[in-house]
Design an enzyme around this catalytic site. Structure first.
Site, PDB file in Angstrom:
ATOM      1  N   HIS A  68       0.506   9.403 -28.333  1.00 17.62           N
ATOM      2  CA  HIS A  68       0.172   8.113 -27.735  1.00 17.62           C
ATOM      3  C   HIS A  68      -0.549   7.225 -28.752  1.00 17.62           C
ATOM      4  CE1 HIS A  68       0.360   9.591 -23.259  1.00 17.62           C
ATOM      5  NE2 HIS A  68       1.534   9.392 -23.791  1.00 17.62           N
ATOM      6  N   GLU A 116      -3.679  17.051 -12.146  1.00 14.49           N
ATOM      7  CA  GLU A 116      -4.211  17.369 -13.477  1.00 14.49           C
ATOM      8  C   GLU A 116      -5.729  17.545 -13.458  1.00 14.49           C
ATOM      9  OE1 GLU A 116      -2.178  15.283 -16.717  1.00 14.49           O
ATOM     10  OE2 GLU A 116      -4.081  15.283 -17.780  1.00 14.49           O
ATOM     11  N   LYS A 151       3.676  11.157 -11.888  1.00 13.47           N
ATOM     12  CA  LYS A 151       2.829  10.298 -12.722  1.00 13.47           C
ATOM     13  C   LYS A 151       3.558   8.982 -12.896  1.00 13.47           C
ATOM     14  CE  LYS A 151       0.042  13.326 -15.588  1.00 13.47           C
ATOM     15  NZ  LYS A 151      -0.224  13.786 -16.971  1.00 13.47           N
ATOM     16  N   GLU A 175      10.585  16.830 -25.604  1.00 10.13           N
ATOM     17  CA  GLU A 175       9.931  17.306 -24.369  1.00 10.13           C
ATOM     18  C   GLU A 175      10.538  18.647 -23.927  1.00 10.13           C
ATOM     19  OE1 GLU A 175       7.238  15.842 -23.262  1.00 10.13           O
ATOM     20  OE2 GLU A 175       7.416  13.648 -23.287  1.00 10.13           O
ATOM     21  N   HIS A 187       9.090   7.449 -27.479  1.00 16.20           N
ATOM     22  CA  HIS A 187       8.038   8.329 -26.959  1.00 16.20           C
ATOM     23  C   HIS A 187       8.261   9.781 -27.432  1.00 16.20           C
ATOM     24  CE1 HIS A 187       5.089   9.998 -24.228  1.00 16.20           C
ATOM     25  NE2 HIS A 187       6.011  10.800 -23.726  1.00 16.20           N
ATOM     26  N   ARG A 222      -1.748  21.526 -15.546  1.00 15.74           N
ATOM     27  CA  ARG A 222      -0.916  20.339 -15.796  1.00 15.74           C
ATOM     28  C   ARG A 222      -1.217  19.667 -17.131  1.00 15.74           C
ATOM     29  NH1 ARG A 222       1.584  15.768 -11.766  1.00 15.74           N
ATOM     30  NH2 ARG A 222       2.811  14.817 -13.414  1.00 15.74           N
ATOM     31  N   ARG A 240       0.821  -1.242   0.000  1.00 13.77           N
ATOM     32  CA  ARG A 240       0.000   0.000   0.000  1.00 13.77           C
ATOM     33  C   ARG A 240       0.841   1.272   0.000  1.00 13.77           C
ATOM     34  NH1 ARG A 240      -3.405  -2.913   3.760  1.00 13.77           N
ATOM     35  NH2 ARG A 240      -5.031  -3.916   2.539  1.00 13.77           N
ATOM     36  N   HIS A 249       0.582  14.803 -26.961  1.00 14.17           N
ATOM     37  CA  HIS A 249       0.585  13.431 -26.436  1.00 14.17           C
ATOM     38  C   HIS A 249      -0.639  12.627 -26.878  1.00 14.17           C
ATOM     39  CE1 HIS A 249       3.929  14.923 -24.163  1.00 14.17           C
ATOM     40  NE2 HIS A 249       4.064  13.810 -23.470  1.00 14.17           N
ATOM     41  N   LYS A 280       8.365  22.511 -14.864  1.00 11.13           N
ATOM     42  CA  LYS A 280       7.531  21.344 -14.497  1.00 11.13           C
ATOM     43  C   LYS A 280       7.170  21.396 -13.014  1.00 11.13           C
ATOM     44  CE  LYS A 280       6.116  16.806 -15.000  1.00 11.13           C
ATOM     45  NZ  LYS A 280       6.142  15.566 -15.726  1.00 11.13           N
ATOM     46  N   ASN A 316       0.645  17.820 -21.722  1.00 11.10           N
ATOM     47  CA  ASN A 316       0.307  16.736 -22.650  1.00 11.10           C
ATOM     48  C   ASN A 316       0.253  17.216 -24.093  1.00 11.10           C
ATOM     49  OD1 ASN A 316      -0.013  14.818 -20.554  1.00 11.10           O
ATOM     50  ND2 ASN A 316      -2.019  15.691 -20.093  1.00 11.10           N
TER      51      ASN A 316
HETATM   52  P1  NAD Z   1      13.343   4.708 -21.899  1.00  8.10           P
HETATM   53  O1  NAD Z   1      13.122   4.622 -20.468  1.00  8.10           O
HETATM   54  O2  NAD Z   1      12.888   3.583 -22.760  1.00  8.10           O
HETATM   55  O3  NAD Z   1      14.903   4.950 -22.144  1.00  8.10           O
HETATM   56  C1  NAD Z   1      15.361   5.095 -23.456  1.00  8.10           C
HETATM   57  C2  NAD Z   1      16.513   4.130 -23.778  1.00  8.10           C
HETATM   58  O4  NAD Z   1      17.718   4.641 -23.215  1.00  8.10           O
HETATM   59  C3  NAD Z   1      16.341   2.737 -23.216  1.00  8.10           C
HETATM   60  O5  NAD Z   1      16.861   1.810 -24.135  1.00  8.10           O
HETATM   61  C4  NAD Z   1      17.212   2.782 -21.963  1.00  8.10           C
HETATM   62  O6  NAD Z   1      17.647   1.505 -21.556  1.00  8.10           O
HETATM   63  C5  NAD Z   1      18.354   3.629 -22.427  1.00  8.10           C
HETATM   64  N1  NAD Z   1      19.101   4.331 -21.408  1.00  8.10           N
HETATM   65  C6  NAD Z   1      18.633   4.940 -20.312  1.00  8.10           C
HETATM   66  N2  NAD Z   1      19.608   5.646 -19.706  1.00  8.10           N
HETATM   67  C7  NAD Z   1      20.712   5.453 -20.424  1.00  8.10           C
HETATM   68  C8  NAD Z   1      22.038   5.931 -20.323  1.00  8.10           C
HETATM   69  N3  NAD Z   1      22.391   6.825 -19.403  1.00  8.10           N
HETATM   70  N4  NAD Z   1      22.956   5.496 -21.215  1.00  8.10           N
HETATM   71  C9  NAD Z   1      22.591   4.634 -22.214  1.00  8.10           C
HETATM   72  N5  NAD Z   1      21.350   4.187 -22.381  1.00  8.10           N
HETATM   73  C10 NAD Z   1      20.413   4.594 -21.509  1.00  8.10           C
HETATM   74  O7  NAD Z   1      12.675   6.024 -22.523  1.00  8.10           O
HETATM   75  P2  NAD Z   1      12.567   7.523 -22.017  1.00  8.10           P
HETATM   76  O8  NAD Z   1      12.555   8.332 -23.243  1.00  8.10           O
HETATM   77  O9  NAD Z   1      13.522   7.832 -20.955  1.00  8.10           O
HETATM   78  O10 NAD Z   1      11.108   7.565 -21.351  1.00  8.10           O
HETATM   79  C11 NAD Z   1       9.957   7.284 -22.099  1.00  8.10           C
HETATM   80  C12 NAD Z   1       8.898   6.763 -21.171  1.00  8.10           C
HETATM   81  O11 NAD Z   1       8.623   7.756 -20.185  1.00  8.10           O
HETATM   82  C13 NAD Z   1       7.586   6.447 -21.838  1.00  8.10           C
HETATM   83  O12 NAD Z   1       7.077   5.244 -21.342  1.00  8.10           O
HETATM   84  C14 NAD Z   1       6.684   7.596 -21.433  1.00  8.10           C
HETATM   85  O13 NAD Z   1       5.335   7.237 -21.403  1.00  8.10           O
HETATM   86  C15 NAD Z   1       7.214   7.940 -20.077  1.00  8.10           C
HETATM   87  N6  NAD Z   1       6.975   9.316 -19.657  1.00  8.10           N
HETATM   88  C16 NAD Z   1       6.467   9.523 -18.426  1.00  8.10           C
HETATM   89  C17 NAD Z   1       6.264  10.796 -17.976  1.00  8.10           C
HETATM   90  C18 NAD Z   1       5.753  11.042 -16.586  1.00  8.10           C
HETATM   91  O14 NAD Z   1       5.422  12.176 -16.256  1.00  8.10           O
HETATM   92  N7  NAD Z   1       5.700  10.027 -15.759  1.00  8.10           N
HETATM   93  C19 NAD Z   1       6.576  11.896 -18.789  1.00  8.10           C
HETATM   94  C20 NAD Z   1       7.117  11.655 -20.044  1.00  8.10           C
HETATM   95  C21 NAD Z   1       7.314  10.348 -20.474  1.00  8.10           C
HETATM   96  N1  GLY Z   2       4.338  14.433 -18.573  1.00  8.26           N
HETATM   97  C1  GLY Z   2       3.081  14.984 -18.273  1.00  8.26           C
HETATM   98  C2  GLY Z   2       2.867  15.238 -16.833  1.00  8.26           C
HETATM   99  O1  GLY Z   2       3.716  14.945 -16.022  1.00  8.26           O
HETATM  100  O2  GLY Z   2       1.845  15.734 -16.457  1.00  8.26           O
END
Ligand code: NAD
Ligand code: GLY
Length: 385
Positions: free
Chosen positions: A270, A253, A159, A201, A283, A259, A137, A266, A243, A263
């Protein structure tokens, strides 16, 4: 229709090795930004965390590069660590791999005072955060983002979640980390395509919030892509500052809150990720295309000028990002978009652009205009859009 903007806690010209606050009452935390921070993790986290158990959640790409340094830094300060190494990729941000994470925690008798530490990009961060929100939890959680995209966006704001085969991020929770520790040194090993994806982003913040930042990027985005140290720190600092300000003003949001502006692109993006299969488009790439689609639609609705759309398209293109939508049937786009989290009372809510630096949410975009706009984007008129 512009949204009121909370005042950022730092100026856009902040200096390196910063600590930024995310004020959220009893869920407040700091974002620590600088270099050489992985080796300081134990010392920084010791006063902050209630227990000694730390599960380091990472993936098969990041682990060989940074896991040992993180384990050593934590153990030196009395933490007992467990590494959970997941397969790498958006395709694994799903229920079965979340289950693997829970299996490891339960098999190793992790307790309520244990912490989950996300070491990796947004995929690892989102999954770890969701696991932390739900395991026993709720247990403490720390973000150590290692991609540009996760440093400027995904690690901040709480998020968390996983994908469903029918839609991105449809299962999740708002759950804030105890701290976000951004070591920009980790970006030196990040592949170029991932760096570029992160720039989508970065550019988003300029479009939705800060016209001067957008103009600053137009002047010298190449320096950031080359990881020029000062520029990189300042850029990440500006993005996380924006942010943090947005999240602290609208943590969950709410309808009409700022907030949702985060998006931008997105809902289209998405849909592209879902239709193409998770992992086909990064992404950030899907968001880049989605921002151009949102900008095109905004212009079609006479909300912004053609020159704004052109500047957005140009800057994304200079960053080597895609700006043309993949050729799926328009109905498939519309079906995927209809499953977006922002749908309210059956109506799609879209982030559209008024000008560079100002965006707003629109609840009543006529379906025929949306359809026409996607169609036009897929099959541009002679001479291009
Ligand atoms: P990811 O986590 O897939 O990382 C991208 C690639 O880089 C992967 O292959 C990873 O293994 C590699 N990698 C990571 N760090 C590295 C490093 N220092 N050196 C070498 N390789 C490295 O992708 P991302 O672009 O970081 O994140 C995308 C994800 O984040 C999506 O799922 C998206 O929905 C999510 N997201 C979430 C939020 C939120 O607010 N929570 C906001 C934006 C995106
Ligand atoms: N990446 C969108 C949010 O954090 O609200």
């Amino acid at each position: 229709m512009g949204q009121p903007k909370p005042t950022p806690h730092k100026s856009a010209t902040a200096i390196p090795d910063e600590i930024l606050a995310v004020p959220l009452g009893d869920r407040s935390y700091d974002i620590v930004l600088g270099t050489g921070l992985l080796s300081q993790l134990g010392a920084r986290l010791r006063p902050l965390l209630p227990g000694k158990q730390v599960a380091i959640v990472t993936n098969t790409t990041v682990a060989p590069r940074y896991l040992e340094a993180v384990e050593t830094a934590l153990r030196q300060h009395g933490f007992v660590t467990l590494a959970i190494v997941l397969p790498d990729g958006e395709a694994y941000k799903d229920w079965p791999h979340l289950q693997i994470l829970f299996d490891a925690l339960i098999q190793h008798c992790f307790e309520r005072s244990a912490t989950l530490l996300a070491l990796g990009g947004g995929v690892v961060g989102d999954m770890t955060g969701f696991a932390a929100a739900t395991f026993l939890r709720g247990v403490p959680f720390v973000q150590v983002p290692t991609t540009l995209l996760s440093q400027v966006d995904a690690s901040v704001g709480g998020k968390t979640g996983i994908n469903h085969p029918l839609g991105k991020n449809l299962i999740g929770a708002f759950y804030q980390p105890r701290q976000v520790i951004i070591d920009v040194d980790t970006l030196t090993t990040l592949p170029q395509r991932e760096r570029l994806a992160g720039m989508a982003e970065v550019i988003k913040y300029g479009i939705i919030w800060d016209a001067a930042f957008f103009a600053h990027l137009e002047q010298g985005v190449e320096g950031i892509l080359d990881l020029e140290h000062r520029l990189l720190i300042d850029t990440i600092c500006t993005c996380t500052t924006i942010k943090a300000a947005i999240v602290s003003g609208d943590e969950r949001e709410t309808a009409g809150g700022p907030r949702a502006l985060l998006n931008l692109g997105h809902t289209f993006g998405h849909a592209i990720e879902t239709l193409a299969g998770y992992g086909h488009w990064l992404h950030g790439e899907a968001v880049a295309i989605g921002m151009v689609m949102a900008a095109d639609l905004s212009q079609q609705l006479n909300l912004c000028r053609a020159s704004d759309v052109a500047r957005i398209r140009q800057l994304l293109t200079r960053c080597g990002l895609p700006v043309k939508a993949p050729d799926f049937p328009v109905d498939h786009y519309l079906d995927a978009m209809a499953r977006d989290k922002k749908v309210m009372d059956g109506a799609l809510r879209l982030v559209l652009i008024n000008s560079i630096g100002q965006a707003s949410i629109h609840r009543a975009v006529p379906m025929d205009r949306l359809r026409q706009s996607i169609q036009r984007h897929l099959n541009p008129p002679e001479g291009g859009l």
